[in-house]
Scaffold this active site. Structure first.
Site, PDB file in Angstrom:
ATOM      1  N   LYS A   1       0.839  -1.218   0.000  1.00 32.38           N
ATOM      2  CA  LYS A   1       0.000   0.000   0.000  1.00 32.38           C
ATOM      3  C   LYS A   1       0.866   1.257   0.000  1.00 32.38           C
ATOM      4  O   LYS A   1       0.602   2.199  -0.746  1.00 32.38           O
ATOM      5  CB  LYS A   1      -0.880  -0.064   1.258  1.00 32.38           C
ATOM      6  CG  LYS A   1      -1.833   1.074   1.457  1.00 32.38           C
ATOM      7  CD  LYS A   1      -2.981   0.635   2.342  1.00 32.38           C
ATOM      8  CE  LYS A   1      -2.682   0.625   3.825  1.00 32.38           C
ATOM      9  NZ  LYS A   1      -2.649   1.958   4.427  1.00 32.38           N
TER      10      LYS A   1
ATOM     11  N   ARG B   1      -7.685  12.085  13.097  1.00 33.00           N
ATOM     12  CA  ARG B   1      -6.224  11.888  13.160  1.00 33.00           C
ATOM     13  C   ARG B   1      -5.457  13.210  13.106  1.00 33.00           C
ATOM     14  O   ARG B   1      -5.858  14.141  12.418  1.00 33.00           O
ATOM     15  CB  ARG B   1      -5.798  10.921  12.053  1.00 33.00           C
ATOM     16  CG  ARG B   1      -6.492   9.584  12.264  1.00 33.00           C
ATOM     17  CD  ARG B   1      -6.096   8.557  11.265  1.00 33.00           C
ATOM     18  NE  ARG B   1      -4.689   8.217  11.370  1.00 33.00           N
ATOM     19  CZ  ARG B   1      -4.065   7.428  10.516  1.00 33.00           C
ATOM     20  NH1 ARG B   1      -4.725   6.915   9.494  1.00 33.00           N
ATOM     21  NH2 ARG B   1      -2.800   7.153  10.678  1.00 33.00           N
TER      22      ARG B   1
ATOM     23  N   SER C   1       8.131   9.315  11.201  1.00 31.30           N
ATOM     24  CA  SER C   1       6.922   9.178  10.386  1.00 31.30           C
ATOM     25  C   SER C   1       7.258   9.337   8.916  1.00 31.30           C
ATOM     26  O   SER C   1       7.712  10.395   8.469  1.00 31.30           O
ATOM     27  CB  SER C   1       5.885  10.231  10.791  1.00 31.30           C
ATOM     28  OG  SER C   1       4.901  10.331   9.772  1.00 31.30           O
TER      29      SER C   1
ATOM     30  N   GLN D   1       5.107   9.393   6.617  1.00 35.11           N
ATOM     31  CA  GLN D   1       4.117  10.290   5.998  1.00 35.11           C
ATOM     32  C   GLN D   1       4.586  11.736   6.113  1.00 35.11           C
ATOM     33  O   GLN D   1       4.537  12.502   5.145  1.00 35.11           O
ATOM     34  CB  GLN D   1       2.756  10.109   6.663  1.00 35.11           C
ATOM     35  CG  GLN D   1       2.161   8.736   6.385  1.00 35.11           C
ATOM     36  CD  GLN D   1       0.839   8.497   7.084  1.00 35.11           C
ATOM     37  OE1 GLN D   1       0.371   9.333   7.865  1.00 35.11           O
ATOM     38  NE2 GLN D   1       0.231   7.362   6.817  1.00 35.11           N
TER      39      GLN D   1
ATOM     40  N   ASP E   1       2.766  -0.989  11.728  1.00 33.25           N
ATOM     41  CA  ASP E   1       1.445  -1.428  11.255  1.00 33.25           C
ATOM     42  C   ASP E   1       1.169  -2.901  11.580  1.00 33.25           C
ATOM     43  O   ASP E   1       0.045  -3.371  11.409  1.00 33.25           O
ATOM     44  CB  ASP E   1       1.329  -1.224   9.737  1.00 33.25           C
ATOM     45  CG  ASP E   1       1.280   0.259   9.373  1.00 33.25           C
ATOM     46  OD1 ASP E   1       0.933   1.079  10.239  1.00 33.25           O
ATOM     47  OD2 ASP E   1       1.579   0.580   8.212  1.00 33.25           O
TER      48      ASP E   1
ATOM     49  N   ARG F   1      -6.956  -3.272  10.301  1.00 32.88           N
ATOM     50  CA  ARG F   1      -5.987  -4.190  10.903  1.00 32.88           C
ATOM     51  C   ARG F   1      -6.528  -4.817  12.190  1.00 32.88           C
ATOM     52  O   ARG F   1      -6.113  -5.907  12.581  1.00 32.88           O
ATOM     53  CB  ARG F   1      -4.658  -3.476  11.135  1.00 32.88           C
ATOM     54  CG  ARG F   1      -4.061  -2.930   9.832  1.00 32.88           C
ATOM     55  CD  ARG F   1      -2.571  -2.708   9.923  1.00 32.88           C
ATOM     56  NE  ARG F   1      -2.097  -1.736   8.948  1.00 32.88           N
ATOM     57  CZ  ARG F   1      -1.886  -1.987   7.655  1.00 32.88           C
ATOM     58  NH1 ARG F   1      -2.107  -3.186   7.165  1.00 32.88           N
ATOM     59  NH2 ARG F   1      -1.454  -1.039   6.848  1.00 32.88           N
TER      60      ARG F   1
HETATM   61  C1  S3P Z   1       2.876   5.062   5.939  1.00 31.50           C
HETATM   62  C2  S3P Z   1       3.538   5.454   7.079  1.00 31.50           C
HETATM   63  C3  S3P Z   1       3.147   5.019   8.433  1.00 31.50           C
HETATM   64  C4  S3P Z   1       2.215   3.821   8.388  1.00 31.50           C
HETATM   65  C5  S3P Z   1       1.133   3.982   7.361  1.00 31.50           C
HETATM   66  C6  S3P Z   1       1.727   4.155   5.981  1.00 31.50           C
HETATM   67  C7  S3P Z   1       3.367   5.560   4.632  1.00 31.50           C
HETATM   68  O1  S3P Z   1       2.477   6.078   9.076  1.00 31.50           O
HETATM   69  O2  S3P Z   1       1.654   3.587   9.657  1.00 31.50           O
HETATM   70  O3  S3P Z   1       0.284   2.847   7.352  1.00 31.50           O
HETATM   71  O4  S3P Z   1       3.008   4.974   3.598  1.00 31.50           O
HETATM   72  O5  S3P Z   1       4.111   6.538   4.614  1.00 31.50           O
HETATM   73  P1  S3P Z   1       3.287   7.219   9.908  1.00 31.50           P
HETATM   74  O6  S3P Z   1       4.053   8.028   8.932  1.00 31.50           O
HETATM   75  O7  S3P Z   1       2.221   8.016  10.577  1.00 31.50           O
HETATM   76  O8  S3P Z   1       4.157   6.484  10.877  1.00 31.50           O
END
Ligand code: S3P
Length: 457
Positions: free
Chosen positions: A22, A122, A180, A182, A337, A410
């Site tokens: 993903k 969130r 993170s 993200q 995750d 999950r």
């Molecule tokens: C992700 C980063 C993670 C993860 C999420 C997907 C990504 O989150 O938990 O399912 O694809 O960059 P965080 O950046 O909040 O840790």
């Protein structure tokens, strides 16, 4: 709404494939949209989260054709996106929203990013703060939908006002308070358009797909440990022309989805399964390392490297009862995750499994520490909830339970695999959410011999 009905099942056997990763899928769609021409992506998941990213890019004028697990993306270049006619709906996907927040902060048109009820709870201050520090006009909302008064109380929807003629995002040096991917990717994406370098340091290296993919596309980005440095002017005296050529990519299987058949095989006695072509990027394999530490090794047979510098392997899992052990620190970041799946495995361990340094779980699709503790107790497992994790006693006799996923994919899948080893019937309410990441979860488990079915509630 659907519910899952799960019965105690005999040994699970067979070879399976999980949907495409993903995280890598989101990035392939985004980077494909920004390329200078037609990109081909194979192995893309049909999960709703990836489809949310596709829908947002289409709304900004990118032609994306989907056929099976293949996508053709007609990239428009870094400056080719157009203003969407309405809000951009990120659905349940935090990755879509946080990554787009970075990309859209650098555009000359305004946008509004919305999400479903879970995403709307969130935290977004973690991206809004540093984006503003580099000159973005972005703001979030408080829990009642009014403009957020502080970064601590900043949630979706996000509103991004355009940069006006002559305005440009600036460089930034940022010590990230939490690891993170993200947030890191949000700042890298905005950094592609900035007037100066983006220098980031994470407390622990989070998943590094963005760095690997962009470096393979010739973006002037360098990494050292948990530091990232992007100079949009170019590195080592070579001027960057702010763009990249079209690419062909194959997305490896999602190790975060593989965690559930792995957990199922460790829960159900006599199981022996193989999961083919799973991404084994070391920033994602914390669960596999943890399982090795507690005496339940998953054998890996390395295959070729998928495009974009992503390693992959076939995983072979044989039922064994793990020992107790501790998951903490960087190991938890590399399995963030997969903690719900580890919790399910912990229920059948021969000791106590403790998970620490996992406070981030409280702000995922649900508060995964609280929801998972509730699920485990419903199955008769004794566990202690900690501020940053959980302590789980293995070895209790599992009894079938009726639990709700709280809309968290999950959690739903963790409860389902627990049900495979529990006496009696297990019902998992609110199971539609599984489709956000693993739409083939039920047929895959059935194919391994599990007694599980989806029912309209
Ligand atoms: C992700 C980063 C993670 C993860 C999420 C997907 C990504 O989150 O938990 O399912 O694809 O960059 P965080 O950046 O909040 O840790």
């Amino acid at each position: 709404m659907s519910r899952l009905i799960v019965q105690k099942s005999g040994p699970l056997r067979g070879r399976v494939q999980v949907p495409g990763d993903k995280s890598i899928g989101h990035r392939a769609i985004l980077f494909g949209s920004l390329a200078r021409g037609r990109c081909h992506v194979r192995g893309l998941s049909h999960g709703e989260d990836n489809l949310s990213t596709v829908a947002c890019m289409r709304a900004m004028g990118v032609n994306v054709e989907l056929a099976g697990d293949r996508a053709i993306i007609d990239g428009v270049g870094l400056r080719g996106l157009s203003m969407p006619s309405g809000v951009l709906d990120c659905g349940n996907s935090g990755t879509t929203m946080r990554l787009l927040a970075g990309l859209l902060s650098a555009q000359r048109f305004g946008t509004r990013l919305v999400g479903d009820a879970s995403l709307t709870r969130r935290p977004m201050g973690r991206v809004v703060g540093p984006l503003r520090a580099r000159g973005a006009h972005i703001g979030g909302s408080d829990k009642d939908g009014r403009p957020a008064p502080t970064l601590e109380k900043c949630y979706p929807p996000l509103s991004v006002a355009p940069l006006v003629e002559g305005e440009q995002l600036t460089g930034i040096e940022y010590d990230m308070p939490v690891a993170s991917a993200q947030v890191k990717t949000c700042l890298i994406l905005s950094g592609l358009y900035a007037s100066g370098p983006t220098a980031l340091r994470e407390p622990v290296l989070s998943r590094d797909h963005t760095e690997r993919m962009l470096i393979s596309l010739g973006v002037p980005l360098r990494t050292a440990g948990s530091m990232v440095y992007l100079d949009p002017e170019g590195l080592d005296g070579a001027k960057w022309d702010r763009g990249w050529d079209p690419f062909e990519w194959e997305v490896p299987g999602d190790v975060s989805s593989a965690a559930f058949p792995i957990a199922a095989a460790l829960l159900v006695e006599g199981s022996e399964i193989t999961i083919e072509g799973v991404g084994t990027n070391p920033t994602r394999t914390g669960l596999l390392d943890m399982l090795r530490l507690i005496g339940a090794p998953v054998e890996q047979e390395t295959r070729d490297e998928a495009a974009g510098g992503e390693p992959r392997a076939d995983l072979f899992v044989k039922h064994v009862r793990p020992r107790g052990g501790l998951a903490a620190g960087e190991l938890v970041v590399r399995m963030i995750d997969e903690v719900p799946a580890l919790c399910a495995i912990a229920a059948v361990s021969r000791g106590t499994i403790e998970i620490r340094d996992a406070e981030e779980l409280r702000v995922k699709e649900s508060d995964r520490i609280a929801t998972m503790a509730g699920v485990l107790r419903a199955f008769g497992v004794s566990c202690e909830e900690l501020a940053d994790g959980m302590r789980i006693e293995g070895g209790a006799k599992l009894r079938g339970a009726t639990v709700t996923s709280q809309g968290d994919h999950r959690i739903a899948m963790s409860a389902a695999v627990l049900g495979l080893a529990a006496e009696g019937t297990t019902v998992v309410e609110d199971a539609d959410c599984i489709a956000t990441s693993f739409p083939t979860f039920v047929p895959l488990l059935k194919g391994l011999g599990a007694d599980v079915r989806l029912e309209e509630s």
